[in-house]
Design an enzyme around this catalytic site. Structure first.
Site, mmCIF file in Angstrom:
data_model
loop_
_atom_site.group_PDB
_atom_site.id
_atom_site.type_symbol
_atom_site.label_atom_id
_atom_site.label_comp_id
_atom_site.label_asym_id
_atom_site.label_seq_id
_atom_site.Cartn_x
_atom_site.Cartn_y
_atom_site.Cartn_z
ATOM 1 N N HIS A 1 24.014 -27.467 -45.052
ATOM 2 C CA HIS A 1 24.316 -26.731 -46.294
ATOM 3 C C HIS A 1 25.430 -25.708 -46.084
ATOM 4 O O HIS A 1 25.470 -24.685 -46.767
ATOM 5 C CB HIS A 1 23.081 -26.013 -46.848
ATOM 6 C CG HIS A 1 21.844 -26.855 -46.880
ATOM 7 N ND1 HIS A 1 21.543 -27.727 -47.897
ATOM 8 C CD2 HIS A 1 20.844 -26.985 -45.966
ATOM 9 C CE1 HIS A 1 20.405 -28.336 -47.635
ATOM 10 N NE2 HIS A 1 19.953 -27.918 -46.463
ATOM 11 N N GLU B 1 44.781 -30.598 -46.479
ATOM 12 C CA GLU B 1 44.576 -30.673 -47.932
ATOM 13 C C GLU B 1 45.126 -31.983 -48.501
ATOM 14 O O GLU B 1 44.517 -32.592 -49.384
ATOM 15 C CB GLU B 1 45.222 -29.468 -48.623
ATOM 16 C CG GLU B 1 44.432 -28.190 -48.363
ATOM 17 C CD GLU B 1 45.129 -26.934 -48.857
ATOM 18 O OE1 GLU B 1 46.189 -27.027 -49.501
ATOM 19 O OE2 GLU B 1 44.605 -25.840 -48.578
ATOM 20 N N LYS C 1 51.080 -15.900 -45.549
ATOM 21 C CA LYS C 1 50.325 -17.136 -45.650
ATOM 22 C C LYS C 1 50.758 -18.233 -44.661
ATOM 23 O O LYS C 1 51.934 -18.401 -44.381
ATOM 24 C CB LYS C 1 50.459 -17.724 -47.067
ATOM 25 C CG LYS C 1 49.741 -16.958 -48.129
ATOM 26 C CD LYS C 1 48.233 -16.949 -47.979
ATOM 27 C CE LYS C 1 47.610 -18.252 -48.396
ATOM 28 N NZ LYS C 1 47.761 -18.494 -49.837
ATOM 29 N N SER D 1 54.006 -19.777 -47.747
ATOM 30 C CA SER D 1 53.987 -19.560 -49.189
ATOM 31 C C SER D 1 55.340 -18.998 -49.611
ATOM 32 O O SER D 1 55.962 -18.246 -48.869
ATOM 33 C CB SER D 1 52.873 -18.569 -49.539
ATOM 34 O OG SER D 1 53.167 -17.897 -50.739
#
Ligand code: ARG
Length: 480
Positions: free
Chosen positions: A156, A290, A283, A277
């Site tokens: 979980h 992804e 970033k 970024s």
């Protein structure tokens, strides 16, 4: 450009029809297979004296020249010639005249495309297998470096029990191993040669299907001509294995994204495989992971599309089948990119062992072990579960790890606690107490890594022993 089939037509097809109907734009990648199939066919026609050996030789030589021309980019395919079969055949006829017109004796584009797709699928799956094997090797090597790197195992997404990063990585090795084996099985399932089915009802020429089968390296023949031209089950099977591979890549990507997040900081991705970024200077984004997670969507979608395309078809060939190409090609192309990228990502990332250890300690991952300790002292498991639950609750309030309590503190919860509880609390001891096959104990994981190395060399051999049609045609051409 007149159509090869224009005999019964009184006018040309409209340009709009040509654009709608043509498959050549995406089908041209099948040219090696189409030519290999034609060479096998023409050799057989000559052997069976269906055409003369002079014509057959002329055709074969010209097909090889066409192959080289296509490879060199010297040949322009024509949309009005619809597909790869008619483009190649019409170039052949242009170049050698009458003899070229004899190639299509006793076959149809329907068994031709059935053959081409099977040949293509063989190379496609071998390619994916090779990428998987090298990803597995990279994961296994990384696991070796982290046999003793402690991390929290989760259920979980909650810290559950201590394991090692090496053990965690080997879970993915198992998944990808199954994928490789499934693809080998799928190879054998499709290994029946369809040529000779012709349009749908076979042919009355005295063809020799076995001879064609031998030239093309197939295991067996298709045993029904209607099935021979309409079977795309193997594409569904491979697309379904592709979907599983994509899911496994997506699962691993999701974990990499979590581990790389500022909150976790378990890993640091290499600059060469990260992005920045445009606005936030601090970033560093996990775009590779992804994209792998994202691209899995279209691979799963292609399986769905294939299934739905096949669902309503009567026997035998229907043009709907042309739709299989872009779905299958697209998924193969994506996996050919995703798997090597994932390999780069995992083999260049830095593992922050301290962060993993800290999370394991803070996560009360020793709790199950403490309960088991009390059971071994004679208490019932349910009671122990309750006792340890209250220890965790108090530690959580006090923001203390379970290792911060003294023996006195422990005795406050149960007089069964003795000094040996601290051995039980040692994360290494906890991990090493789980030494069954498949468990996280250091030695067990080391043994599994060794076993994986053997598995890898066995399966590298198996995969390289699978007949590759592309190799076959390239060998034919290098001899010529
Ligand atoms: N390009 C077609 C396909 O992908 C092959 C041609 C099939 N034959 C026909 N009669 N249209 O299925």
């Amino acid at each position: 450009m007149p159509k090869l089939w224009n005999g019964r037509f009184e006018k040309d097809t409209s340009e709009m029809m040509d654009v709608f109907n043509a498959s050549i734009a995406f089908e041209q990648r099948l040219f090696p297979y189409d030519i290999l199939g034609s060479i096998a066919h023409v050799r057989m026609l000559s052997k069976q004296a269906i055409i003369s050996s002079d014509d057959a030789e002329l055709i074969e030589t010209e097909l090889k020249t066409i192959y080289k021309g296509i490879e060199a980019g010297d040949i322009d395919f024509k949309l009005s010639l619809e597909d790869i079969h008619m483009n190649i055949e019409s170039i052949l006829i242009d170049h050698i005249g009458e003899a070229g017109k004899r190639l299509h004796t006793g076959r149809s584009r329907n068994d031709q495309i059935a053959l081409d797709m099977k040949l293509y699928a063989k190379d496609a799956l071998i390619g994916v297998q090779k990428h998987l094997l090298s990803l597995i090797a990279a994961l296994n090597t990384l696991a070796f470096d982290h046999v003793e790197t402690i991390m929290p195992g989760c259920t979980h997404l909650q810290n559950a029990q201590p394991i090692t990063f090496g053990h965690h990585l080997l879970a993915y090795v198992e998944k990808f191993k199954r994928d490789v084996i499934k693809l080998t099985d799928a190879y054998h399932h499709l290994d029946a040669m369809p040529l000779g089915s012709s349009a749908l009802a076979s042919t009355s020429y005295p063809i020799d299907r076995n001879a064609v089968k031998e030239t093309l390296g197939f295991e067996s023949l298709t045993y029904n001509s209607l099935d021979g031209v309409s079977d795309r089950d193997y594409l569904v099977e491979i697309a379904s294995i592709y979907s599983l591979i994509a899911i496994h890549l997506s699962n691993l990507s999701e974990e990499i994204i979590i581990w790389n997040s500022s909150a976790y900081h378990f890993i640091t991705l290499d600059d060469a495989y990260s992005t920045g970024s445009s606005i936030m200077p601090q970033k560093k984004n996990p775009d590779v992971a992804e994209l792998c997670r994202g691209k899995s969507g279209r691979i799963i979608g292609a399986l769905q599309s294939l299934l739905v395309t096949l669902k309503g078809l009567p026997l035998a060939y229907n043009k709907d089948l042309q739709e299989d190409k872009e779905m299958f090609f697209g998924s193969t192309d994506q996996l050919d990119l995703m798997i090597p990228m994932m390999e780069k990502l995992v083999s260049t990332m830095t593992v922050n062992q301290d962060a993993m250890l800290e999370a394991t300690l803070k996560g009360f991952t020793e709790a199950t072990e403490i309960a088991d300790y009390l059971v071994k002292k004679g208490l019932a498991f349910r009671e122990c579960h309750h006792i340890v639950g209250s220890i965790v609750k108090d530690c959580e309030k006090a923001r203390l790890p379970l290792t911060a309590l003294s023996l006195e503190d422990y005795k406050g919860y149960s007089d069964q606690f003795e000094a040996d509880i601290f051995e039980v609390l040692d994360l290494k001891n906890i991990i090493n107490s789980k030494a069954h096959v498949g468990g996280p104990a250091f030695e067990t994981v080391k043994a599994q890594i060794k076993a994986n190395e053997l598995w890898l060399s066995d399966n590298q051999e198996i995969v390289s022993s699978l007949y590759s049609p592309l190799n076959a045609i390239q060998q034919m051409l290098s001899a010529y």
